[in-house]
Every structure is written in structure tokens, then in C-alpha cells.
Design a protein around this motif. Sequence first.
Motif, PDB file in Angstrom:
ATOM      1  N   ALA A  40      55.427  -9.039 -40.647  1.00 10.70           N
ATOM      2  CA  ALA A  40      56.294  -9.961 -39.791  1.00 10.70           C
ATOM      3  C   ALA A  40      57.236 -11.070 -40.299  1.00 10.70           C
ATOM      4  O   ALA A  40      57.841 -11.786 -39.632  1.00 10.70           O
ATOM      5  CB  ALA A  40      55.335 -10.245 -38.746  1.00 10.70           C
ATOM      6  N   VAL A  41      57.146 -11.213 -41.600  1.00  7.90           N
ATOM      7  CA  VAL A  41      57.600 -12.164 -42.242  1.00  7.90           C
ATOM      8  C   VAL A  41      59.153 -11.960 -42.211  1.00  7.90           C
ATOM      9  O   VAL A  41      59.666 -10.969 -42.623  1.00  7.90           O
ATOM     10  CB  VAL A  41      57.089 -12.249 -43.884  1.00  7.90           C
ATOM     11  N   ARG A  42      60.055 -13.047 -42.128  1.00  3.82           N
ATOM     12  CA  ARG A  42      61.461 -12.934 -41.970  1.00  3.82           C
ATOM     13  C   ARG A  42      62.193 -12.588 -43.243  1.00  3.82           C
ATOM     14  O   ARG A  42      61.417 -13.240 -44.276  1.00  3.82           O
ATOM     15  CB  ARG A  42      62.121 -14.059 -41.410  1.00  3.82           C
ATOM     16  N   THR A  43      62.869 -11.843 -43.514  1.00  4.65           N
ATOM     17  CA  THR A  43      63.742 -11.913 -44.851  1.00  4.65           C
ATOM     18  C   THR A  43      65.170 -12.503 -44.719  1.00  4.65           C
ATOM     19  O   THR A  43      65.637 -12.969 -43.778  1.00  4.65           O
ATOM     20  CB  THR A  43      64.095 -10.364 -44.916  1.00  4.65           C
ATOM     21  N   CYS A  44      65.999 -12.508 -45.546  1.00  2.00           N
ATOM     22  CA  CYS A  44      67.158 -13.008 -45.758  1.00  2.00           C
ATOM     23  C   CYS A  44      68.248 -12.201 -44.961  1.00  2.00           C
ATOM     24  O   CYS A  44      69.468 -12.669 -44.678  1.00  2.00           O
ATOM     25  CB  CYS A  44      67.787 -13.143 -47.185  1.00  2.00           C
ATOM     26  N   CYS A  45      67.942 -11.133 -44.509  1.00  2.00           N
ATOM     27  CA  CYS A  45      68.714 -10.151 -43.727  1.00  2.00           C
ATOM     28  C   CYS A  45      68.789 -10.646 -42.210  1.00  2.00           C
ATOM     29  O   CYS A  45      67.694 -10.786 -41.513  1.00  2.00           O
ATOM     30  CB  CYS A  45      68.335  -8.656 -43.595  1.00  2.00           C
ATOM     31  N   PRO A  46      69.843 -11.274 -41.407  1.00  2.90           N
ATOM     32  CA  PRO A  46      69.748 -11.837 -40.459  1.00  2.90           C
ATOM     33  C   PRO A  46      69.019 -10.986 -39.153  1.00  2.90           C
ATOM     34  O   PRO A  46      69.286  -9.985 -38.910  1.00  2.90           O
ATOM     35  CB  PRO A  46      71.244 -12.225 -39.706  1.00  2.90           C
ATOM     36  N   GLY A  47      67.773 -11.902 -38.635  1.00  2.00           N
ATOM     37  CA  GLY A  47      67.194 -11.076 -37.358  1.00  2.00           C
ATOM     38  C   GLY A  47      66.135 -10.083 -38.015  1.00  2.00           C
ATOM     39  O   GLY A  47      65.525  -9.731 -37.043  1.00  2.00           O
ATOM     40  N   TRP A  48      66.160  -9.685 -39.244  1.00  8.94           N
ATOM     41  CA  TRP A  48      65.271  -8.653 -39.779  1.00  8.94           C
ATOM     42  C   TRP A  48      64.014  -9.303 -40.121  1.00  8.94           C
ATOM     43  O   TRP A  48      63.993 -10.216 -41.306  1.00  8.94           O
ATOM     44  CB  TRP A  48      66.018  -7.707 -40.693  1.00  8.94           C
ATOM     45  N   THR A  49      62.874  -8.689 -40.160  1.00 10.74           N
ATOM     46  CA  THR A  49      61.485  -9.158 -40.584  1.00 10.74           C
ATOM     47  C   THR A  49      61.286  -7.957 -41.878  1.00 10.74           C
ATOM     48  O   THR A  49      62.340  -6.987 -41.853  1.00 10.74           O
ATOM     49  CB  THR A  49      60.329  -8.870 -39.560  1.00 10.74           C
ATOM     50  N   VAL A  50      60.349  -8.096 -42.524  1.00  9.92           N
ATOM     51  CA  VAL A  50      60.141  -7.002 -43.588  1.00  9.92           C
ATOM     52  C   VAL A  50      59.853  -5.765 -42.947  1.00  9.92           C
ATOM     53  O   VAL A  50      60.481  -4.756 -43.459  1.00  9.92           O
ATOM     54  CB  VAL A  50      58.596  -7.619 -44.176  1.00  9.92           C
ATOM     55  N   ARG A  51      59.151  -5.616 -41.959  1.00  8.70           N
ATOM     56  CA  ARG A  51      59.088  -4.429 -41.116  1.00  8.70           C
ATOM     57  C   ARG A  51      60.482  -3.784 -40.819  1.00  8.70           C
ATOM     58  O   ARG A  51      60.598  -2.474 -40.903  1.00  8.70           O
ATOM     59  CB  ARG A  51      58.145  -4.333 -39.959  1.00  8.70           C
ATOM     60  N   HIS A  52      61.304  -4.572 -40.237  1.00  8.08           N
ATOM     61  CA  HIS A  52      62.467  -4.225 -40.077  1.00  8.08           C
ATOM     62  C   HIS A  52      63.629  -3.517 -41.047  1.00  8.08           C
ATOM     63  O   HIS A  52      63.918  -2.519 -41.036  1.00  8.08           O
ATOM     64  CB  HIS A  52      63.605  -5.395 -39.381  1.00  8.08           C
ATOM     65  N   VAL A  53      63.310  -4.257 -42.250  1.00  5.65           N
ATOM     66  CA  VAL A  53      64.101  -3.801 -43.605  1.00  5.65           C
ATOM     67  C   VAL A  53      63.338  -2.409 -43.793  1.00  5.65           C
ATOM     68  O   VAL A  53      64.170  -1.658 -44.222  1.00  5.65           O
ATOM     69  CB  VAL A  53      63.960  -4.801 -44.478  1.00  5.65           C
ATOM     70  N   LEU A  54      62.117  -2.524 -43.760  1.00  5.23           N
ATOM     71  CA  LEU A  54      61.330  -1.101 -44.255  1.00  5.23           C
ATOM     72  C   LEU A  54      61.915   0.184 -43.621  1.00  5.23           C
ATOM     73  O   LEU A  54      62.207   1.185 -43.871  1.00  5.23           O
ATOM     74  CB  LEU A  54      60.111  -1.303 -44.482  1.00  5.23           C
ATOM     75  N   ALA A  55      61.802  -0.211 -42.174  1.00  2.83           N
ATOM     76  CA  ALA A  55      62.114   0.832 -41.218  1.00  2.83           C
ATOM     77  C   ALA A  55      63.564   1.154 -41.426  1.00  2.83           C
ATOM     78  O   ALA A  55      63.890   2.430 -41.224  1.00  2.83           O
ATOM     79  CB  ALA A  55      61.931   0.309 -39.751  1.00  2.83           C
ATOM     80  N   ASP A  80      70.192  -0.707 -35.571  1.00  2.00           N
ATOM     81  CA  ASP A  80      69.333  -1.161 -34.811  1.00  2.00           C
ATOM     82  C   ASP A  80      68.623  -0.246 -33.821  1.00  2.00           C
ATOM     83  O   ASP A  80      67.376  -0.028 -33.654  1.00  2.00           O
ATOM     84  CB  ASP A  80      70.056  -2.145 -33.882  1.00  2.00           C
ATOM     85  N   ARG A  81      69.219   1.066 -33.735  1.00  2.00           N
ATOM     86  CA  ARG A  81      68.584   2.126 -33.288  1.00  2.00           C
ATOM     87  C   ARG A  81      67.612   2.839 -33.883  1.00  2.00           C
ATOM     88  O   ARG A  81      66.521   3.087 -33.440  1.00  2.00           O
ATOM     89  CB  ARG A  81      69.629   3.022 -32.515  1.00  2.00           C
ATOM     90  N   ASP A  82      67.900   2.830 -35.279  1.00  2.56           N
ATOM     91  CA  ASP A  82      66.777   3.557 -35.894  1.00  2.56           C
ATOM     92  C   ASP A  82      65.774   2.705 -36.134  1.00  2.56           C
ATOM     93  O   ASP A  82      64.540   3.295 -36.297  1.00  2.56           O
ATOM     94  CB  ASP A  82      67.689   3.754 -37.516  1.00  2.56           C
ATOM     95  N   ILE A  83      65.785   1.449 -35.995  1.00  2.52           N
ATOM     96  CA  ILE A  83      64.864   0.646 -36.183  1.00  2.52           C
ATOM     97  C   ILE A  83      63.924   0.621 -34.986  1.00  2.52           C
ATOM     98  O   ILE A  83      62.456   0.672 -34.860  1.00  2.52           O
ATOM     99  CB  ILE A  83      65.062  -0.888 -36.418  1.00  2.52           C
ATOM    100  N   ALA A  84      64.496   0.798 -33.720  1.00  2.00           N
ATOM    101  CA  ALA A  84      63.955   0.675 -32.441  1.00  2.00           C
ATOM    102  C   ALA A  84      63.115   1.960 -32.482  1.00  2.00           C
ATOM    103  O   ALA A  84      61.948   2.246 -31.554  1.00  2.00           O
ATOM    104  CB  ALA A  84      65.009   0.604 -31.417  1.00  2.00           C
ATOM    105  N   GLU A  85      63.562   3.156 -32.726  1.00  2.00           N
ATOM    106  CA  GLU A  85      63.161   4.229 -32.773  1.00  2.00           C
ATOM    107  C   GLU A  85      61.627   4.371 -33.356  1.00  2.00           C
ATOM    108  O   GLU A  85      61.024   5.248 -33.256  1.00  2.00           O
ATOM    109  CB  GLU A  85      63.831   5.550 -33.239  1.00  2.00           C
ATOM    110  N   ARG A  86      61.350   3.510 -34.428  1.00  2.00           N
ATOM    111  CA  ARG A  86      60.050   3.475 -34.983  1.00  2.00           C
ATOM    112  C   ARG A  86      59.383   2.255 -34.581  1.00  2.00           C
ATOM    113  O   ARG A  86      58.102   2.001 -35.279  1.00  2.00           O
ATOM    114  CB  ARG A  86      60.522   3.242 -36.710  1.00  2.00           C
ATOM    115  N   GLY A  87      59.549   1.811 -33.697  1.00  2.00           N
ATOM    116  CA  GLY A  87      59.030   0.715 -33.109  1.00  2.00           C
ATOM    117  C   GLY A  87      57.442   0.945 -32.625  1.00  2.00           C
ATOM    118  O   GLY A  87      56.626  -0.086 -32.695  1.00  2.00           O
ATOM    119  N   GLU A  88      57.140   2.125 -32.361  1.00  2.00           N
ATOM    120  CA  GLU A  88      55.911   2.290 -32.083  1.00  2.00           C
ATOM    121  C   GLU A  88      54.910   3.186 -33.076  1.00  2.00           C
ATOM    122  O   GLU A  88      53.881   3.355 -32.984  1.00  2.00           O
ATOM    123  CB  GLU A  88      55.885   3.662 -30.908  1.00  2.00           C
TER     124      GLU A  88
END
Length: 225
Positions: A40-55, A80-88
Motif C-alpha cells: 500500500a506504499v505510494r510510488t512516484c507514479c501518480p496515484g499508484w501504490t506498489v500494488r498498483h504498479v505490480l498489477a 486503470d482497467r487492468d489494475i481494477a480487474e485484479r482488485g480482488e
Amino acid sequence: MSDLRDVSDVRDPELPGLLLRTERDALIPLLRRLPDAAFAVRTCCPGWTVRHVLAHCAAALTRVVEKRFEEGVFSPEANDRDIAERGERSNLAIVDELERGMTEAGAAIAAAPDGRQDGIALGEWVHAGDVREALGEPGAYAGPGLAPALDLLAAVTRARGTVPLHADLDDRDDPLRLGAASGERPPARYLGPAPTLIRLYAARPLTGTRYDLAGATEADLVLFG
């Protein structure tokens, strides 16, 4: 007629796969040791956490392996859709998908015509650096993948005809030639560390860095952000 091209201009189709596998071996063990809170740590990519970047990275490589490139793929909305699809999915499930992609995508990238997917491997490596930096790991844009990443950066910038640049790197014996092989403008000059050069091309934060750049601006070098 003999081929008068510089051998460095010849694409190495195995280089993207080498970079991905090298980064896999460095990054995946780190990710598997992380507590859930670290994702859940924020990265330098705006709005993205570590999980978002990896997803995002896992999704991109899965698309490469499965040859799924519908219209608009890799746009901000598609990402954003790709990340959301992995939300669960669990964090470890995302790491599993990323590991598979880093293992399998090299062959698909090598087979792509004209090296058009080579930049995907470079982008994945940069995102791994984003994750390391967010987690406070040393050598965010360095490590064992730095040498093949520099070679791939040179190849991608030449293929895309970016601003010509001659880089004398503190941590590399031979100079690196990037960008257009020839043109009306003389090559710009860079002097400094290799990881900082990566930051320049990837539009990553430059706070705390030191380098000399002549004949071009920082904005001239941005390859992707």
C-alpha cells in the motif's frame, strides 16, 4: 553491397528477455518477503501504490504473452482497467502473475516485428525501480539489470529516433550512444551516473542527483513517463 551499419545498431532480440529474467531473479524474492502493508506504499507514479504498479506490470506482460493488444491498450484508461480487474486478487497472486510474465514474455517480445515491443521490457524494469525506491531499497534504478537496461535503452532510443546523445557514465567503461544515429543536430552530451540517466529518460524524480547535460534539455530526453 556490404552492410556499413554500426553493429550496435543491430537489434538483439534476446536482450528484452534477458532484462526481464534478470529483474525477475532480483525483484520477486524481495516481493515475496514483503508484509501486506508494504503493497500500500505510494510510488512516484501518480496515484499508484506498489500494488498498483505490480498489477499494471503483471497485466502488461500477460497481454504480451497472450498477444492481446486491442485498440487503446496501455492507455491510462486501459491501465486503470487492468489494475481494477485484479482488485480482488491477493498480493501474492499478483506477484505470481508478474513472475510468470517476466519468465515467459521474452520470447514473445523477441518475435515481435521490428522490435516494436522492446520498450515494454524496459518499462517493466523501470517500474521495478519505482517499487524499490518506494520501499526504500538501495539501487532503485541499478542492480544486476542495469547493464542490459542501458543496452536496451540505447536500442530503443535509436529505433525511435530520439535526440542523439553521447553519454559518458561514471559506472560504465565505454560511452553509450543513444538516440538518432545521424541527423542535423550534433549529439548532446551527458556526464554522470547511469541510474540518473535512466531517471532522465523515464521522467523519474531527480532530487539528490548530480549530472552534466549539454546540448539538450531534460524534456528532450523523456522517452516515457
